[in-house]
Motif scaffolding. Structure first.
Motif, mmCIF file in Angstrom:
data_model
loop_
_atom_site.group_PDB
_atom_site.id
_atom_site.type_symbol
_atom_site.label_atom_id
_atom_site.label_comp_id
_atom_site.label_asym_id
_atom_site.label_seq_id
_atom_site.Cartn_x
_atom_site.Cartn_y
_atom_site.Cartn_z
ATOM 1 N N UNK A 91 0.834 -1.204 0.000
ATOM 2 C CA UNK A 91 0.000 0.000 0.000
ATOM 3 C C UNK A 91 0.870 1.257 0.000
ATOM 4 N N UNK A 92 1.970 1.218 0.744
ATOM 5 C CA UNK A 92 2.890 2.368 0.745
ATOM 6 C C UNK A 92 3.480 2.598 -0.643
ATOM 7 N N UNK A 93 3.892 1.519 -1.310
ATOM 8 C CA UNK A 93 4.471 1.658 -2.640
ATOM 9 C C UNK A 93 3.443 2.212 -3.629
ATOM 10 N N UNK A 94 2.187 1.723 -3.553
ATOM 11 C CA UNK A 94 1.142 2.226 -4.440
ATOM 12 C C UNK A 94 0.875 3.708 -4.180
ATOM 13 N N UNK A 95 0.877 4.094 -2.902
ATOM 14 C CA UNK A 95 0.664 5.506 -2.556
ATOM 15 C C UNK A 95 1.787 6.365 -3.110
ATOM 16 N N UNK A 96 3.008 5.889 -3.021
ATOM 17 C CA UNK A 96 4.138 6.654 -3.533
ATOM 18 C C UNK A 96 4.075 6.760 -5.050
#
Length: 503
Positions: A91-96
């Motif tokens: 989820x962090x990677x997608x947000x970034x």
């Protein structure tokens, strides 16, 4: 005159505007998203790390032995923790990735991001339900619902940003094919929530399949890449069809080294903080006990907690030195590949388990009959946290010209020192684990010896490496002249592969 930026540079700098700068031409009330992205990264790193708390708070009474049932319970909770930690990093990677495309924010977009963050903060609670009631599908269902909600809010952010193009990065603003960009970003944002939707459905009647689907979220990009590689080897490489849109950069490429470092530092800092929070919560004497049991002597009352303080110092030293090894490694990293990013995530997942290792070692005094099992759990966590760090460097060496500075290349001046620094904790924890198999009665002493020896060795590591190199050079000279190894520049020199010439 300065050269114009490439599209990649434009997107990476997110519009090349200073944080807080207002853009009057694009629209009133817009500003750059750097600070909001930093806030989101900090919150996500905290959420990912506190997932370990339900595992560390597994209640084992002093009378209860660390038998197979307890081991199975703990192993199950650790496995679920690792899976959920990795899902949060997805989820962090997608947000970034999303905010590589969205260059500016306004009030509405900022509030949508806060709604996304609020949903993410519910993940530890749903995870607690999963580990507390592993046979009840409600915990799995609620966790999946949270992930679906996160994807839905991120999809709203995508739709809102593309509806108001002045919020997008400059290169996408000027594109006539914004709809294709939007489709590409939505694919990245929604693929995890789609799998979680299927997992939520299966949780109602066959929850083991739900765990499999959630695990698929973690490795889906790598499975797709491996499938594409195998297809190219079997039927030959096929050029993609001509497309009017040429993406300025691949959104599937690894994140920037700086972003990986920032997220990693957040995890290490939070793990260190969780250790002292446990000290504050569990090792403050009750005033009534101080008066009645220790005759008002706070010093005597604190003395009871002496072993726990020693366990805290040893655990903090472990966290700090693992961070130091990670910091030293990324000082020499030029660019992180996709494999390096995955290995770094796996290392951070086990670093997040170090509070559990502290809980196990701090229980030596209360439950001495379980010392052997607790030492082995702690050694295993430290081993996996450190071996994945070594694996990051090993993966980087496969493409050293692109990923590493020349000094740590195969045969470089710092190669042997970096290898020793990254191999120290895996070797020490593995040796301690193996020693308990033969000297089980001394398991606690062996573990404490490792905690004392490794920090001392770190201080003397460069000297020890140089002494080892000198000894091996002496043995090599006694064995006779040998052919020179090629140096990192491709020319033959007098340096051995692991024996760089002294400076």
């Amino acid at each position: 005159m300065s050269q114009p930026q490439t599209p990649e540079q434009v997107l990476d700098t997110q519009g090349d505007c200073a944080p807080g700068k207002r853009d009057e031409d694009s629209g009133e009330g817009t500003q750059c998203s750097h600070r909001m992205l930093s806030f989101s990264d900090a919150l996500l790193s905290i959420i990912a790390t506190v997932m370990i708390l339900p595992v560390t708070h597994t209640e084992i009474s002093p009378e209860q032995h660390f038998d197979k049932s307890i081991q199975k319970l703990l192993a199950t909770r650790i496995a679920v923790y690792l899976m959920t930690f990795l899902i949060v990093t997805v989820a962090w990677a997608a947000h970034t990735r999303l905010f590589q495309v969205v260059g500016k924010i306004d009030d509405t977009l900022a509030l949508l991001n806060l709604a996304c963050m609020m949903t993410i903060t519910l993940l530890p609670y749903t995870f607690s339900l999963m580990v507390t009631f592993p046979d009840v599908p409600l915990g799995i269902f609620l966790f999946c619902v949270c992930v679906i909600a996160i994807g839905a809010v991120q999809a709203l952010i995508v739709g809102y940003a593309f509806h108001f193009p002045h919020l997008l990065s400059p290169q996408i603003q000027c594109s006539a094919h914004r709809a294709l960009y939007r489709q590409h970003v939505l694919h990245i944002v929604l693929r995890g929530p789609v799998l979680c939707f299927a997992a939520a459905v299966f949780s109602l009647f066959f929850f083991p399949l739900s765990y499999l689907l959630m695990a698929t979220i973690i490795f889906l990009p790598y499975v797709c890449k491996a499938t594409s590689w195998c297809r190219d080897r079997l039927i030959g490489h096929q050029e993609p069809p001509a497309h009017p849109l040429e993406f300025a950069f691949d959104l599937h490429k690894p994140l920037s080294k700086e972003r990986v470092e920032a997220f990693s530092d957040g995890v290490y800092a939070i793990v260190a903080t969780l250790l002292i929070l446990d000290i504050c919560e569990d090792n403050v004497p009750d005033p009534k006990d101080v008066r009645e049991k220790f005759r008002g002597s706070l010093v005597a009352a604190l003395g009871v907690y002496g072993p726990r303080f020693l366990a805290y110092f040893g655990s903090f030293a472990t966290v700090g030195l693992l961070w130091f090894a990670h910091h030293s490694l990324f000082l020499h990293v030029r660019r992180a590949t996709q494999a390096m990013g995955l290995l770094n995530t796996l290392s951070l997942a086990f670093v997040g388990g170090l509070p559990l290792a502290y809980q196990q070692t701090s229980a030596f005094a209360q439950q001495p009959h379980d010392e052997l099992e607790r030492v082995r759990v702690s050694c295993a966590i430290i081993f996996f946290a450190s071996i994945f760090q070594l694996a990051i460097w090993t993966a980087a060496l496969l493409h050293e010209a692109e990923t590493l500075q020349p000094s740590v290349w195969f045969g470089g001046q710092e190669h042997a020192f970096m290898f020793a620094k990254l191999a120290l904790y895996p070797c020490a924890s593995l040796l301690a684990f193996a020693s308990t198999c033969f000297l089980s009665g001394l398991s606690t002493a062996i573990f404490h010896l490792m905690q004392i020896t490794v920090p001392s060795t770190f201080l003397l590591l460069r000297l020890l490496v140089r002494l080892g190199q000198a000894g091996l050079r002496g043995l090599r000279n006694l064995a006779g002249p040998a052919h020179p190894w090629p140096g990192p520049t491709g020319e033959a020199d007098s340096q051995s592969l692991l024996l760089p010439a002294p400076q």
